[in-house]
Design a protein around this motif. Structure first.
Motif, PDB file in Angstrom:
ATOM      1  N   ALA A  11       0.831  -1.204   0.000  1.00 50.23           N
ATOM      2  CA  ALA A  11       0.000   0.000   0.000  1.00 50.23           C
ATOM      3  C   ALA A  11       0.863   1.250   0.000  1.00 50.23           C
ATOM      4  N   ARG A  12       1.914   1.243   0.803  1.00 53.99           N
ATOM      5  CA  ARG A  12       2.782   2.424   0.854  1.00 53.99           C
ATOM      6  C   ARG A  12       3.539   2.607  -0.459  1.00 53.99           C
ATOM      7  N   LEU A  13       3.984   1.520  -1.070  1.00 51.48           N
ATOM      8  CA  LEU A  13       4.648   1.629  -2.378  1.00 51.48           C
ATOM      9  C   LEU A  13       3.676   2.140  -3.434  1.00 51.48           C
ATOM     10  N   LEU A  34      -4.388  -7.083  -5.070  1.00 56.34           N
ATOM     11  CA  LEU A  34      -5.034  -5.880  -5.576  1.00 56.34           C
ATOM     12  C   LEU A  34      -5.615  -5.050  -4.437  1.00 56.34           C
ATOM     13  N   ALA A  35      -6.201  -5.709  -3.451  1.00 54.23           N
ATOM     14  CA  ALA A  35      -6.747  -4.990  -2.296  1.00 54.23           C
ATOM     15  C   ALA A  35      -5.659  -4.258  -1.536  1.00 54.23           C
ATOM     16  N   THR A  41      -5.176   6.130  -0.589  1.00 50.27           N
ATOM     17  CA  THR A  41      -6.147   7.070  -1.162  1.00 50.27           C
ATOM     18  C   THR A  41      -5.646   7.793  -2.398  1.00 50.27           C
ATOM     19  N   THR A  42      -4.386   7.581  -2.779  1.00 51.31           N
ATOM     20  CA  THR A  42      -3.803   8.382  -3.852  1.00 51.31           C
ATOM     21  C   THR A  42      -4.004   7.778  -5.228  1.00 51.31           C
ATOM     22  N   ASN A  43      -3.724   6.493  -5.370  1.00 48.09           N
ATOM     23  CA  ASN A  43      -3.732   5.841  -6.677  1.00 48.09           C
ATOM     24  C   ASN A  43      -4.608   4.602  -6.655  1.00 48.09           C
ATOM     25  N   ARG A  44      -5.210   4.294  -7.812  1.00 49.13           N
ATOM     26  CA  ARG A  44      -6.007   3.083  -7.946  1.00 49.13           C
ATOM     27  C   ARG A  44      -5.359   2.182  -8.991  1.00 49.13           C
TER      28      ARG A  44
END
Length: 277
Positions: A11-13, A34-35, A41-44
């Protein structure tokens, strides 16, 4: 996923605007991966459609690859060790990315055996390049060989050389005529590099991506460079950045001794690179 802290690290990466994640040994159910990538909140991110269940790509939905199309060009249906995807970005030439997770040398597979498998991979790559009509190709993943081993350097195998200059000139040698070459920039990350500086707590940057922790083998080099990116000459000058990733900004991927935190994060350190499309 291997380590208990790996999802939070992913998530942090993912929050650092990485355009494509490649996992060379992805769980069959990729939903947790993927989850984890989307747990910020920045990238999907979305999974790229591919026949491979083992080698998986996840692409950022914003940025330079927004609106790019991906075509599944090859899948190793026997062992699921490589997959080939052609990416067509908007306003740029398409390129071929081969994701790989080749057979492990530990404890059974010999160097000659790995070279034989690498020959099969090289033949598959050449076939795909012929089919799509170009060699704007990069091969990336866990190759389970060091840059100096036969499967990497032999002409009939991956034929990967350590400098851009060699990639330009060796194909002119009669002994190498007819064998397309890869440039292997991972040589520049092997061992203590002149540009290295001592890190906090006296620790240096990792001199490889995998640490073979055995003291009984007197020929053991300890640090291995098993995770690599190889580029055809058509792409090698577009490589603008390359590093072995040792942390995500909050969590270190290496221990106080500088070894990968295998039971907490992963036994392999990831690599990060940038290509100017």
């Amino acid at each position: 996923m291997r380590g208990s802290r790996l999802p939070a690290c992913l998530a942090r990466l993912a929050g650092q605007e990485i355009d494509v994640f490649l996992f060379a040994e992805c769980p069959t159910d990729a939903a947790p991966v993927l989850a984890a990538l989307n747990n910020q909140t920045t990238n999907r991110y979305a999974a790229v459609t591919s026949q491979s269940a083992r080698v998986r790509f996840f692409v950022r939905q914003t940025g330079p690859l927004t609106g790019a199309t991906w075509h599944d060009r090859f899948f190793d249906g026997v062992s699921d060790r490589i997959t080939a995807l052609e990416c067509q970005p908007r306003g740029a030439l398409s390129f071929l990315v081969i994701g790989a997770h080749l057979d492990s040398p530990y404890p059974m597979l010999s160097a000659d055996g790995r070279a034989e498998w690498a020959r099969d991979v090289a033949r598959d790559v050449r076939t795909v390049e012929t089919d799509i009509g170009h060699a704007r190709t990069l091969l990336v993943g866990d190759l389970n060989m060091n840059p100096f081993e036969g499967g990497l350097v032999q002409t009939t195998a991956l034929h990967a050389v350590m400098s851009r200059h060699l990639a330009d000139v060796v194909v002119r040698h009669s002994a190498r005529d007819g064998f397309p070459v890869f440039y292997n920039p991972m040589w520049s990350c092997f061992g203590d590099r002149p540009a290295n500086r001592i890190q906090p707590r006296g620790r240096r940057r990792p001199p490889g991506t995998y640490y073979l922790d055995t003291t009984k083998d007197r020929a053991n080099a300890f640090w291995q460079m098993l995770d690599q990116v190889l580029l055809r000459p058509a792409l090698m000058d577009q490589l603008t950045h390359l590093e072995i990733v040792e942390g995500d900004g909050a969590e270190s991927f290496v221990s106080e001794e500088g070894k990968p935190r295998a039971n907490v994060i992963s036994d392999h350190l990831p690599i990060r690179f940038e290509i100017n499309l």
